[in-house]
Design an enzyme around this catalytic site. Structure first.
Site, short mmCIF file in Angstrom:
data_model
loop_
_atom_site.label_atom_id
_atom_site.label_comp_id
_atom_site.label_asym_id
_atom_site.label_seq_id
_atom_site.Cartn_x
_atom_site.Cartn_y
_atom_site.Cartn_z
N HIS A 127 1.54 -0.42 18.59
CA HIS A 127 0.14 -0.23 18.20
C HIS A 127 -0.31 -1.45 17.41
O HIS A 127 0.40 -1.93 16.52
CB HIS A 127 0.03 1.05 17.35
CG HIS A 127 -1.28 1.16 16.63
ND1 HIS A 127 -2.48 1.00 17.29
CD2 HIS A 127 -1.58 1.38 15.33
CE1 HIS A 127 -3.46 1.13 16.41
NE2 HIS A 127 -2.94 1.36 15.21
N ASN A 185 -7.81 -3.48 15.36
CA ASN A 185 -7.18 -2.17 15.54
C ASN A 185 -8.16 -1.25 16.27
O ASN A 185 -9.20 -0.91 15.73
CB ASN A 185 -6.82 -1.62 14.15
CG ASN A 185 -6.15 -0.26 14.21
OD1 ASN A 185 -6.14 0.41 15.25
ND2 ASN A 185 -5.59 0.17 13.09
N CYS A 222 -4.06 6.72 16.09
CA CYS A 222 -3.52 5.55 16.80
C CYS A 222 -2.35 5.91 17.71
O CYS A 222 -1.96 5.13 18.58
CB CYS A 222 -3.10 4.48 15.81
SG CYS A 222 -4.40 4.12 14.63
O1 UT7 Z 1 -3.75 2.03 12.48
C1 UT7 Z 1 -3.17 3.09 11.84
C2 UT7 Z 1 -2.62 2.90 10.53
N1 UT7 Z 1 -3.20 1.87 9.73
C3 UT7 Z 1 -2.45 0.86 9.37
O2 UT7 Z 1 -1.33 0.74 9.78
C4 UT7 Z 1 -3.01 -0.10 8.35
C5 UT7 Z 1 -2.00 -0.32 7.27
N2 UT7 Z 1 -2.42 -1.16 6.16
C6 UT7 Z 1 -2.76 -2.46 6.27
O3 UT7 Z 1 -2.84 -3.03 7.34
C7 UT7 Z 1 -2.90 -3.22 4.97
O4 UT7 Z 1 -2.51 -2.37 3.90
C8 UT7 Z 1 -4.34 -3.75 4.70
C9 UT7 Z 1 -4.63 -4.91 5.63
C10 UT7 Z 1 -5.37 -2.68 4.86
C11 UT7 Z 1 -4.42 -4.29 3.26
O5 UT7 Z 1 -3.41 -5.28 3.03
P1 UT7 Z 1 -2.43 -5.19 1.76
O6 UT7 Z 1 -1.60 -6.39 1.81
O7 UT7 Z 1 -1.73 -3.86 1.80
O8 UT7 Z 1 -3.42 -5.29 0.57
P2 UT7 Z 1 -3.66 -4.27 -0.65
O9 UT7 Z 1 -4.38 -3.05 -0.19
O10 UT7 Z 1 -2.38 -4.07 -1.41
O11 UT7 Z 1 -4.64 -5.10 -1.55
C12 UT7 Z 1 -4.25 -6.34 -2.17
C13 UT7 Z 1 -5.49 -6.97 -2.81
C14 UT7 Z 1 -6.28 -6.00 -3.67
O12 UT7 Z 1 -6.79 -6.72 -4.78
P3 UT7 Z 1 -6.07 -6.64 -6.23
O13 UT7 Z 1 -6.08 -5.18 -6.59
O14 UT7 Z 1 -4.70 -7.18 -6.00
O15 UT7 Z 1 -6.94 -7.50 -7.07
C15 UT7 Z 1 -7.42 -5.59 -2.78
O16 UT7 Z 1 -8.57 -5.16 -3.49
O17 UT7 Z 1 -6.39 -7.41 -1.79
C16 UT7 Z 1 -7.69 -6.87 -2.03
N3 UT7 Z 1 -8.34 -6.67 -0.75
C17 UT7 Z 1 -9.07 -7.64 -0.16
N4 UT7 Z 1 -9.38 -8.90 -0.51
C18 UT7 Z 1 -10.12 -9.64 0.33
C19 UT7 Z 1 -8.33 -5.58 0.05
N5 UT7 Z 1 -9.05 -5.80 1.17
C20 UT7 Z 1 -9.51 -7.08 1.06
C21 UT7 Z 1 -10.30 -7.89 1.89
N6 UT7 Z 1 -10.57 -9.16 1.50
N7 UT7 Z 1 -10.78 -7.47 3.09
#
Ligand code: UT7
Length: 331
Positions: free
Chosen positions: A254, A284, A113
């Site tokens: 980004h 993204n 990115c």
């Molecule tokens: O572009 C270059 C670099 N990339 C980035 O900068 C991306 C950085 N990361 C993110 O944007 C975020 O971490 C995400 C959008 C990918 C995820 O959001 P988060 O708030 O960090 O969620 P998390 O990974 O901590 O997951 C929280 C919960 C989990 O469930 P439990 O374990 O709490 O039951 C996940 O399994 O959300 C669940 N989850 C989802 N639920 C519904 C993860 N993805 C999804 C989904 N829909 N698509």
């Protein structure tokens, strides 16, 4: 000699993949995606549309708007993590050929990115050293090809598209790109990677390779490093150049996640009208996200000659970079 950011162009494929579409493919909802990322939809390339095809369309616009002829371009750099071909030829070379630019140096940059800011840095260095005069830089991605549409943690984020810019030599310091900071830390490599291919692959057969061809990401850990790195990066480039955040007309981060952009914008005291946001409609698009966002403010008439842009990116590698760039179309 100084390097001026002369023009911008972008291309977005026609097909749209909405949050509702994704909710039919994986266990997710429009509400979750919107709340956690700010993304509502992303564009997906047509079946036979390659990264270079999209890069060509963005580049053609950037060349047309620059006021130079394509025969004056003497370097082409393409930032991509979804090249037409894994090893060779480079996507930059394919784009150069499709545009009919002819015999010039052309190569790809792999910085995820942050790729467009790395490409901008390379263009600035080549121009300031007097080696090249007009550099075409492109950020182009067909991420849908390397996205695992069974992994809800990544497939909701990514889209396809391309952006391009012309960076030209100038003797007028007021037109010059002020500064670019870039960095990386390979110890975080496993946070965001495509583990297939290459000599580092754990697989010993091509069929096993295929299983690792998709992007894998530790989203939450990446999120935290992203906010910290993006904020520090901007503070550093502003302080080094004695520039206040109020004097930035357009903060172009980004477009990974609205929450990351909001956290960084708040930490830097950026007002809403300074922050460029396209994440809701494009998702993204990795190396293409910053030039697509710049093109968005250009085409909507918000970007005017002489206005200062602050670019800020973060991505797989991990890599990061920031740039202070006045928009300097040819007078
Ligand atoms: O572009 C270059 C670099 N990339 C980035 O900068 C991306 C950085 N990361 C993110 O944007 C975020 O971490 C995400 C959008 C990918 C995820 O959001 P988060 O708030 O960090 O969620 P998390 O990974 O901590 O997951 C929280 C919960 C989990 O469930 P439990 O374990 O709490 O039951 C996940 O399994 O959300 C669940 N989850 C989802 N639920 C519904 C993860 N993805 C999804 C989904 N829909 N698509």
């Amino acid at each position: 000699m100084y390097a001026a950011f002369r023009s911008i162009g972008a291309y977005v494929p026609e097909k749209i993949l909405t949050n509702e579409d994704l909710a039919k493919m994986v266990d997710t909802t429009d509400e979750w995606i919107t709340k956690r990322t700010g993304i509502k939809e992303r564009h997906i390339a047509a079946e036979n549309e390659t990264t270079s095809d999209m890069g060509v369309k963005a580049a053609a616009l950037a060349i047309e708007r620059s006021g130079i002829d394509k025969s004056e371009i003497d370097l082409v750099v393409c930032a991509t993590i979804s090249p037409d071909y894994l090893c060779m030829p480079s996507t930059a070379t394919v784009i150069t050929d499709k545009l009919g630019i002819g015999n010039v140096m052309s190569f790809d940059i792999s910085a995820a990115c942050t790729g467009f800011i790395y490409a901008l840095n390379v263009a600035k260095a080549f121009v300031e050293s007097g080696i090249k005069k007009n550099v075409l830089i492109i950020g182009a991605e067909r991420l849908s090809k390397i996205t695992d549409y069974t992994d809800r943690g990544t497939c909701i984020l990514f889209g396809d598209g391309a952006g391009a810019a012309i960076i030209s030599a100038t003797e007028d310091k007021s037109e010059a790109i002020v500064d670019i900071h870039t960095g990386s830390d390979g110890s975080y490599a496993e946070l965001l990677m495509t583990p297939n291919g290459g000599s580092g692959s754990a697989h010993d057969s091509l069929s096993a390779e295929a299983a690792g061809a998709f992007m894998q990401m530790k989203g939450n850990e990446t999120f935290k490093v992203a906010v910290r790195t993006l904020t520090n990066d901007v503070k550093e480039i502003l302080a080094t150049n004695n520039v206040s955040s109020e004097s930035i007309k357009h903060f172009v981060p980004h477009q990974a996640n609205y929450r990351i952009i909001k956290a960084v914008g708040d930490a830097l005291d950026m007002k809403d009208e300074q922050v460029v946001l396209t994440v809701a409609k494009f998702g993204n698009t990795s190396g293409a996200s910053i030039p697509m966002a710049i093109n968005d403010i250009y085409e909507s008439g918000r970007l005017q000659a002489g206005e200062m842009m602050l670019l800020d990116a973060f991505g797989g590698g991990l890599t990061w970079g920031s740039a202070l760039v006045p928009f300097s179309p040819k007078k």
